[in-house]
Scaffold this active site. Sequence first.
Site, PDB file in Angstrom:
ATOM      1  N   ALA A 168      46.376   9.524  -2.446  1.00 54.49           N
ATOM      2  CA  ALA A 168      45.762   8.363  -3.104  1.00 54.49           C
ATOM      3  C   ALA A 168      45.354   8.768  -4.510  1.00 54.49           C
ATOM      4  O   ALA A 168      44.611   9.730  -4.685  1.00 54.49           O
ATOM      5  CB  ALA A 168      44.528   7.907  -2.332  1.00 54.49           C
ATOM      6  N   LYS A 169      45.856   8.021  -5.474  1.00 54.25           N
ATOM      7  CA  LYS A 169      45.504   8.280  -6.877  1.00 54.25           C
ATOM      8  C   LYS A 169      44.535   7.181  -7.282  1.00 54.25           C
ATOM      9  O   LYS A 169      44.903   5.996  -7.286  1.00 54.25           O
ATOM     10  CB  LYS A 169      46.790   8.233  -7.703  1.00 54.25           C
ATOM     11  CG  LYS A 169      46.650   8.283  -9.194  1.00 54.25           C
ATOM     12  CD  LYS A 169      48.061   8.206  -9.773  1.00 54.25           C
ATOM     13  CE  LYS A 169      48.161   8.429 -11.250  1.00 54.25           C
ATOM     14  NZ  LYS A 169      47.550   7.375 -12.040  1.00 54.25           N
TER      15      LYS A 169
END
Length: 264
Positions: free
Chosen positions: A176-177
Amino acid sequence: MRPLTDSPIARDGKVLILAYDHGLEHGPVDFESVPETMNPETVFDIATHEAVTGFAVPKGVAEAHYPSYEDDVNLVAKVNGTSNLWMGEHDSAVNWSVDYAAEMGADAIGFTLYGGSNHEVEMAEEFRDAQEAARRHDLPVVMWSYPRGQGVKNDTKDGVIAYASRLALELGADVAKVKYPGSREAMEWVVDAAAPVKVIMSGGSKTDDLSFLESVEAVMAADGAGLAVGRNVWQRENPEPMLDALQRVIHEGQSAEEALAATA
Ligand code: FBP
């Protein structure tokens, strides 16, 4: 979830993705401060630095230049993206199929999801197709998880960013960015919300060396896995000292001040 242990986009569980989809997302204005970066080869060269574990680009840039760099960079195929000229509710066109990205030699795929947008439902369905295709090719999936649009009042609030990282877990991403929520404590919540999905910080607009590296240090202290960064690297006249410092903070566990002192 696909463990990243055998993926080149993680090294000992740490991730440093150099992002270069700005010509699409923001337009050529992002290249004005360092005009050489208009030429993708300049940034492909930067991406060969040992600290970088993945290089995220859109299809056209990959088609034109990745074949010359396939031995030197790990390709993160950014399969959706939209220009800044679009003024509607936040959305992103899927412009690269995962099958074609895999054929080109991609090591991972990147996909933006705007949770809270009026287009969230269709984006999540497009993500499903991309994620399942990535599984068939055994490619890890990095979600650019950016809550935006009519449903989101404050996209910098820690609870909103924790929801963003959680969406990555719920929908089947491997990384997850997310935007930095402003403190180590808030980042701990964001990381916990997604576990066991790895959480990395999104770089943001260019800031001074120390404050940028301190935010990366806080992410690592919060058990984040690293960083995906664009402008804070290639908008520097000489990006190498910053990448040297990021090598120290992300891969070697040094503090921001130690890393800066060592690269001075
Ligand atoms: P930066 O480090 O330059 O912020 O790049 C990370 C990134 O997610 C890029 O992949 C993308 O082009 C850009 O940020 C999107 O920025 P914005 O927040 O303006 O949509």
